[in-house]
Design a protein around this motif. Sequence first.
Motif, PDB file in Angstrom:
ATOM      1  N   LEU A  45       0.875  -1.089  -0.157  1.00 42.02           N
ATOM      2  CA  LEU A  45       0.025   0.113   0.046  1.00 42.02           C
ATOM      3  C   LEU A  45       1.054   1.203  -0.046  1.00 42.02           C
ATOM      4  O   LEU A  45       1.993   1.281   0.932  1.00 42.02           O
ATOM      5  N   LEU A  46       0.885   2.155  -0.945  1.00 41.00           N
ATOM      6  CA  LEU A  46       1.600   3.279  -0.949  1.00 41.00           C
ATOM      7  C   LEU A  46       1.287   4.482  -0.095  1.00 41.00           C
ATOM      8  O   LEU A  46       0.392   4.211   0.753  1.00 41.00           O
ATOM      9  N   SER A  47       2.049   5.136  -0.008  1.00 35.80           N
ATOM     10  CA  SER A  47       2.219   6.249   1.215  1.00 35.80           C
ATOM     11  C   SER A  47       0.933   7.118   1.582  1.00 35.80           C
ATOM     12  O   SER A  47       0.608   7.270   2.625  1.00 35.80           O
ATOM     13  N   THR A  48       0.223   7.539   0.425  1.00 42.73           N
ATOM     14  CA  THR A  48      -0.967   8.105   0.712  1.00 42.73           C
ATOM     15  C   THR A  48      -1.981   7.421   1.249  1.00 42.73           C
ATOM     16  O   THR A  48      -2.649   7.619   2.445  1.00 42.73           O
ATOM     17  N   SER A 100      12.081  -0.572  -1.989  1.00 37.24           N
ATOM     18  CA  SER A 100      12.032   0.283  -1.085  1.00 37.24           C
ATOM     19  C   SER A 100      12.020   1.659  -1.693  1.00 37.24           C
ATOM     20  O   SER A 100      11.643   1.808  -2.691  1.00 37.24           O
ATOM     21  N   SER A 101      12.167   2.753  -1.128  1.00 33.25           N
ATOM     22  CA  SER A 101      11.491   4.179  -1.306  1.00 33.25           C
ATOM     23  C   SER A 101      12.315   5.093  -0.565  1.00 33.25           C
ATOM     24  O   SER A 101      12.757   4.930   0.425  1.00 33.25           O
ATOM     25  N   ILE A 102      12.187   6.493  -1.472  1.00 37.85           N
ATOM     26  CA  ILE A 102      12.863   7.600  -0.605  1.00 37.85           C
ATOM     27  C   ILE A 102      11.924   7.977   0.444  1.00 37.85           C
ATOM     28  O   ILE A 102      12.313   8.856   1.181  1.00 37.85           O
ATOM     29  N   MET A 114       3.521   6.062   7.688  1.00 38.90           N
ATOM     30  CA  MET A 114       3.458   4.598   7.925  1.00 38.90           C
ATOM     31  C   MET A 114       4.072   3.814   6.921  1.00 38.90           C
ATOM     32  O   MET A 114       4.967   2.746   7.167  1.00 38.90           O
ATOM     33  N   TYR A 115       3.891   4.207   5.404  1.00 29.30           N
ATOM     34  CA  TYR A 115       4.520   3.431   4.451  1.00 29.30           C
ATOM     35  C   TYR A 115       6.172   3.354   4.516  1.00 29.30           C
ATOM     36  O   TYR A 115       6.892   2.612   4.334  1.00 29.30           O
ATOM     37  N   GLY A 116       6.674   4.783   4.904  1.00 28.72           N
ATOM     38  CA  GLY A 116       7.932   4.894   5.005  1.00 28.72           C
ATOM     39  C   GLY A 116       8.775   4.007   6.211  1.00 28.72           C
ATOM     40  O   GLY A 116       9.702   3.378   6.184  1.00 28.72           O
ATOM     41  N   GLY A 159      -2.419   5.871  -4.899  1.00 25.32           N
ATOM     42  CA  GLY A 159      -2.125   6.095  -3.583  1.00 25.32           C
ATOM     43  C   GLY A 159      -0.828   6.360  -3.297  1.00 25.32           C
ATOM     44  O   GLY A 159      -0.486   6.517  -2.169  1.00 25.32           O
ATOM     45  N   GLY A 160      -0.026   6.689  -4.249  1.00 27.98           N
ATOM     46  CA  GLY A 160       1.348   7.484  -3.664  1.00 27.98           C
ATOM     47  C   GLY A 160       1.251   8.934  -3.409  1.00 27.98           C
ATOM     48  O   GLY A 160       0.352   9.721  -3.662  1.00 27.98           O
ATOM     49  N   THR A 161       2.159   9.326  -3.032  1.00 24.57           N
ATOM     50  CA  THR A 161       2.392  11.033  -2.743  1.00 24.57           C
ATOM     51  C   THR A 161       3.520  11.584  -3.720  1.00 24.57           C
ATOM     52  O   THR A 161       3.010  12.757  -3.884  1.00 24.57           O
ATOM     53  N   SER A 162       4.262  10.754  -4.603  1.00 32.57           N
ATOM     54  CA  SER A 162       4.975  11.355  -5.504  1.00 32.57           C
ATOM     55  C   SER A 162       4.116  11.407  -6.961  1.00 32.57           C
ATOM     56  O   SER A 162       4.440  11.667  -7.915  1.00 32.57           O
ATOM     57  N   ASP A 163       2.835  10.836  -6.756  1.00 36.05           N
ATOM     58  CA  ASP A 163       1.995  10.719  -7.941  1.00 36.05           C
ATOM     59  C   ASP A 163       1.571  12.135  -8.687  1.00 36.05           C
ATOM     60  O   ASP A 163       1.119  12.030  -9.709  1.00 36.05           O
ATOM     61  N   TYR A 164       1.927  13.128  -8.151  1.00 37.96           N
ATOM     62  CA  TYR A 164       1.686  14.516  -8.690  1.00 37.96           C
ATOM     63  C   TYR A 164       2.295  14.683 -10.292  1.00 37.96           C
ATOM     64  O   TYR A 164       1.797  15.009 -11.079  1.00 37.96           O
ATOM     65  N   THR A 190       9.268  16.068   3.640  1.00 41.40           N
ATOM     66  CA  THR A 190       9.980  15.209   4.463  1.00 41.40           C
ATOM     67  C   THR A 190      11.039  14.238   3.517  1.00 41.40           C
ATOM     68  O   THR A 190      11.932  13.757   3.949  1.00 41.40           O
ATOM     69  N   TRP A 191      10.764  14.234   2.346  1.00 41.31           N
ATOM     70  CA  TRP A 191      11.506  13.547   1.495  1.00 41.31           C
ATOM     71  C   TRP A 191      12.618  14.242   0.740  1.00 41.31           C
ATOM     72  O   TRP A 191      12.546  15.421   0.566  1.00 41.31           O
ATOM     73  N   PRO A 192      13.948  13.477   0.431  1.00 38.42           N
ATOM     74  CA  PRO A 192      15.057  14.133   0.163  1.00 38.42           C
ATOM     75  C   PRO A 192      14.956  14.845  -1.231  1.00 38.42           C
ATOM     76  O   PRO A 192      14.125  14.449  -2.081  1.00 38.42           O
TER      77      PRO A 192
HETATM   78  N1  SER Z   1       6.470   7.023  -4.883  1.00 35.24           N
HETATM   79  C1  SER Z   1       5.843   6.231  -3.822  1.00 35.24           C
HETATM   80  C2  SER Z   1       4.596   7.027  -2.950  1.00 35.24           C
HETATM   81  O1  SER Z   1       4.683   8.107  -3.248  1.00 35.24           O
HETATM   82  C3  SER Z   1       6.942   6.234  -2.743  1.00 35.24           C
HETATM   83  O2  SER Z   1       7.772   5.097  -2.786  1.00 35.24           O
HETATM   84  O3  SER Z   1       4.260   6.467  -2.070  1.00 35.24           O
END
Ligand code: SER
Length: 342
Positions: free
Chosen positions: A79-82, A123-125, A153-155, A203-208, A299-301
């Motif tokens: 399940l992605l971050s959002t 894994s992920s940033i 939670m995802y991170g 459901g991600g947060t980098s989806d924009y 909060t992500w680099p």
């Molecule tokens: N791209 C993913 C997200 O936005 C992060 O791994 O949830």
Amino acid sequence: MRKPVTLITGANGEIGHGLIEHFAAGGEHQIIALDLNPLDERLRPHCAAALSGDILDQNLLQRLISEYEIHAIYHLAALLSTRAEYTPDTAHRVNVEGTLNLLRLAHEQSRWHGHPVKFLFPSSIAVYGLPDVATKERAGRVRETDFNFPTTMYGCNKLYCEQLGRYYALHYRQLAAERVPSGVDFRAIRFPGLISAFTLPTGGTSDYAPEMLHHAAQGKPYACFVPPRARIPFMAMPDGIRALLELAAAQTEQLSQRAYNIGGFSLSAEEVRGLVLRAFPDAKITFEPDAPRAAIVDTWPADVDDNAARRDWGWSPRYDAQRAFDGYLVPNIAAYYQRGGR
Ligand code: SER
């Protein structure tokens, strides 16, 4: 006689699509696809079997190992971050317990057939948590060991699963009277925000970034949920798939760690908009930041230091921002929607 196979969980997702298409072209892997939903019809012919079900379902996993001999696992289900922020308990179950189930399965398989099982984990940033924007700007390209304080939670789940994987690979049952290796050859990549020309994340947060592009290609307006200055690293999907395969192919002795950053290109949301507008000049892209979601991106680099991946297994991205847009995203996405999204 059970058949030697590669298991892909979360097969219907963005990485699963890219990976299965890649394996289909080579033909040397027998793929078992597992996903909560029925597998995309287009991927079906490339797989020896496609199972619909939950990675938390022990009966399903038992059925799998009774039929197949699993030599490699690409464990992509998550399940992605959002999404995870709306249902943190479920996210923990799927992302952590699900991963533990698959690690256990890898261990049992290795014991059964006597060979190591390669376990590839995206894994992920999102494992990083920079405390504020000023620190983020100062930090620049972060190393794997920096700022490991995720706020989602995802991170948290991804960071912990990296550790679980490392435990299985290096320290499993270290106090057993007769210690035997787990047989799980765990390897993880901390992906930047992935952008594909053919699929959209859910459901991600980098989806924009992918949403901006896919909306523009369809002539739909898009309101971006982070402010123009928000900056994180991104990567074109073909580089992401290649990274997984190259890490999988590396000799164990080459690996000085079990989780690696890989860099693509770092862009602000404003810069993403600029690149999208260059390709689709009529696109209507506005900024309507959603403060809580934008705060996660803060909060992500801004970028990652991928020297370890370059040194240990020869990682080098082929797509910078320019090439990603001009040579992969724009031509493919335009053709994709002209075909009606097929
Ligand atoms: N791209 C993913 C997200 O936005 C992060 O791994 O949830």
